[in-house]
Design a protein around this motif. Structure first.
Motif, PDB file in Angstrom:
ATOM      1  N   SER A 163      10.462  -4.677 -11.035  1.00 39.75           N
ATOM      2  CA  SER A 163       9.167  -4.660 -10.359  1.00 39.75           C
ATOM      3  C   SER A 163       8.840  -6.000  -9.713  1.00 39.75           C
ATOM      4  O   SER A 163       7.858  -6.115  -8.981  1.00 39.75           O
ATOM      5  CB  SER A 163       8.053  -4.267 -11.334  1.00 39.75           C
ATOM      6  N   ARG A 164       9.654  -7.018 -10.009  1.00 34.27           N
ATOM      7  CA  ARG A 164       9.476  -8.338  -9.405  1.00 34.27           C
ATOM      8  C   ARG A 164      10.851  -8.877  -8.987  1.00 34.27           C
ATOM      9  O   ARG A 164      11.378  -9.823  -9.585  1.00 34.27           O
ATOM     10  CB  ARG A 164       8.790  -9.304 -10.381  1.00 34.27           C
ATOM     11  N   GLU A 186      14.381   0.848  -3.615  1.00 37.15           N
ATOM     12  CA  GLU A 186      14.248   1.049  -5.066  1.00 37.15           C
ATOM     13  C   GLU A 186      14.736  -0.164  -5.868  1.00 37.15           C
ATOM     14  O   GLU A 186      14.425  -0.272  -7.056  1.00 37.15           O
ATOM     15  CB  GLU A 186      15.022   2.306  -5.488  1.00 37.15           C
ATOM     16  N   SER A 189      11.199  -5.387  -4.871  1.00 36.05           N
ATOM     17  CA  SER A 189       9.753  -5.217  -4.763  1.00 36.05           C
ATOM     18  C   SER A 189       9.191  -5.904  -3.530  1.00 36.05           C
ATOM     19  O   SER A 189       8.139  -5.517  -3.026  1.00 36.05           O
ATOM     20  CB  SER A 189       9.062  -5.781  -6.010  1.00 36.05           C
ATOM     21  N   SER A 190       9.902  -6.926  -3.036  1.00 33.00           N
ATOM     22  CA  SER A 190       9.368  -7.683  -1.904  1.00 33.00           C
ATOM     23  C   SER A 190      10.494  -8.349  -1.133  1.00 33.00           C
ATOM     24  O   SER A 190      11.618  -8.509  -1.636  1.00 33.00           O
ATOM     25  CB  SER A 190       8.363  -8.738  -2.383  1.00 33.00           C
ATOM     26  N   VAL A 208       7.751  -1.619   0.405  1.00 35.73           N
ATOM     27  CA  VAL A 208       8.227  -2.915  -0.081  1.00 35.73           C
ATOM     28  C   VAL A 208       7.263  -3.959   0.477  1.00 35.73           C
ATOM     29  O   VAL A 208       6.961  -3.953   1.674  1.00 35.73           O
ATOM     30  CB  VAL A 208       9.662  -3.217   0.391  1.00 35.73           C
ATOM     31  N   ASP A 250       4.220   1.035   4.027  1.00 34.50           N
ATOM     32  CA  ASP A 250       3.473   0.528   2.869  1.00 34.50           C
ATOM     33  C   ASP A 250       2.061   1.080   2.764  1.00 34.50           C
ATOM     34  O   ASP A 250       1.343   0.785   1.802  1.00 34.50           O
ATOM     35  CB  ASP A 250       3.396  -1.004   2.940  1.00 34.50           C
ATOM     36  N   ALA A 255       0.879  -1.777  -0.381  1.00 35.32           N
ATOM     37  CA  ALA A 255       1.728  -2.962  -0.531  1.00 35.32           C
ATOM     38  C   ALA A 255       1.474  -3.880   0.659  1.00 35.32           C
ATOM     39  O   ALA A 255       1.449  -3.431   1.802  1.00 35.32           O
ATOM     40  CB  ALA A 255       3.198  -2.560  -0.589  1.00 35.32           C
ATOM     41  N   HIS A 289       2.713  -9.903  -6.392  1.00 35.12           N
ATOM     42  CA  HIS A 289       2.759  -8.524  -5.871  1.00 35.12           C
ATOM     43  C   HIS A 289       3.910  -7.724  -6.485  1.00 35.12           C
ATOM     44  O   HIS A 289       4.883  -7.395  -5.800  1.00 35.12           O
ATOM     45  CB  HIS A 289       2.879  -8.534  -4.342  1.00 35.12           C
ATOM     46  N   PRO A 290       3.795  -7.406  -7.778  1.00 31.82           N
ATOM     47  CA  PRO A 290       4.821  -6.529  -8.380  1.00 31.82           C
ATOM     48  C   PRO A 290       4.721  -5.131  -7.791  1.00 31.82           C
ATOM     49  O   PRO A 290       3.636  -4.709  -7.346  1.00 31.82           O
ATOM     50  CB  PRO A 290       4.463  -6.543  -9.860  1.00 31.82           C
ATOM     51  N   ARG A 291       5.834  -4.442  -7.800  1.00 26.88           N
ATOM     52  CA  ARG A 291       5.814  -3.050  -7.353  1.00 26.88           C
ATOM     53  C   ARG A 291       5.098  -2.203  -8.382  1.00 26.88           C
ATOM     54  O   ARG A 291       5.315  -2.336  -9.586  1.00 26.88           O
ATOM     55  CB  ARG A 291       7.241  -2.534  -7.167  1.00 26.88           C
TER      56      ARG A 291
END
Length: 292
Positions: A163-164, A186, A189-190, A208, A250, A255, A289-291
């Motif tokens: 997630s990060r 997938e 996250s960024s 993303v 997004d 996001a 900004h974690p997913r």
């Protein structure tokens, strides 16, 4: 009779030892550390890297293996002390002809805390992001598969917080970051992009988070794009249109897609002297900004 019993018992003992499953080979060789303190790890037979030992300080290693196409691929990983058991990661890439050492010296991610960093190495110091660039494109190198392998190996070195996880880069490496995030949202996250654009056929459909930095005076990868960049004989799309595509992808998850244009800056990795430090900016963005 006593001798016979000893012989029988010895035979049974040897048979039991022989029946035990052989200890699994580790799948890697640690050739010791170089002058800079980096473990020199070679993987073989589908092996994975050893766990990072941070008891005496940051763990540093250069990992290499033979990819499916027969090429030797490599990357550098740095795991600081004090990370959680599952940690944020950054995988970062340099520009065309800017090899791993230059990327590390310029971007200097390890000066920050709270995550592990991977410095990726392209074939001929280039990445095949689609239409650009260099030897990687000419030889049709599968850099998407390379980055998939790198992210997979991180789970053995120090488990990765999916997630990060950020893919980042400068110029050609920034193009590769966009391409990989589009094809494998997938896994990240960024993205953190400096002086790049999207040169892949892929169009983002999954969220993303995006943080883009660009120089307004950049003539190598112009912010407004160009129809024919000489170094790749290819079109470079305008950055605003690329960002618009990510905003559409997004929209449902909210996001963020954020961009900063530094009017006086040319084609370079942004530093505080340019009005914004790209590395610090991307670190803050990754952690904030974690997913979902």
């Amino acid at each position: 009779p006593r001798t016979a019993r000893v012989v029988v018992l010895l035979g049974l003992l040897l048979a039991a030892v022989a029946a035990r499953p052989a200890a699994a080979e580790p799948g890697y060789v640690d050739n010791g550390t170089n002058a800079e303190g980096y473990h020199q790890i070679t993987l073989y037979d589908g092996g994975t890297p050893p766990p990072a030992d941070t008891t005496e300080g940051p763990y540093k290693a250069d990992i290499r293996w033979t990819a499916a196409d027969g090429r030797t691929r490599t990357y550098r990983v740095i795991v600081p002390q004090g990370l959680p058991s599952t940690a944020p990661y950054v995988v970062t890439m340099g520009g065309l002809y800017l090899c791993l050492g230059n990327t590390q010296a310029t971007q200097n991610w390890e000066a920050h805390q709270g995550f592990a960093v991977v410095y990726a190495q392209g074939v001929g110091c280039s990445f095949n992001a689609g239409r650009c660039c260099g030897q990687a494109v000419r030889d049709n190198v599968d850099d998407v598969a390379y980055l998939q392998s790198v992210l997979g190996y991180t789970q053995s070195t120090w488990p990765r917080d999916v997630s990060r996880t950020m893919v980042a880069g400068f110029s050609n490496g920034a193009m590769m970051a966009y391409t990989f995030a589009c094809l494998h949202p997938e896994l990240v996250s960024s993205v953190g992009v400096d002086a790049g654009t999207d040169v892949a056929a892929c169009r983002p459909t999954s969220p993303v988070a995006v943080r883009h930095v660009h120089g307004g005076a950049d003539t190598v990868v112009p912010y407004d794009g160009t129809e024919n960049a000489s170094y790749c004989s290819c079109e470079l799309p305008p950055v605003p249109s690329v960002l618009a595509q990510w905003r559409r992808a997004d929209r449902e998850t909210a996001a963020p897609v954020e961009a900063t244009v530094l009017p006086a800056m040319g084609h370079k990795w942004a530093t505080a002297a340019d009005g914004l430090d790209a590395t610090s900016t991307f670190v803050d963005f990754l952690l904030a900004h974690p997913r979902a």
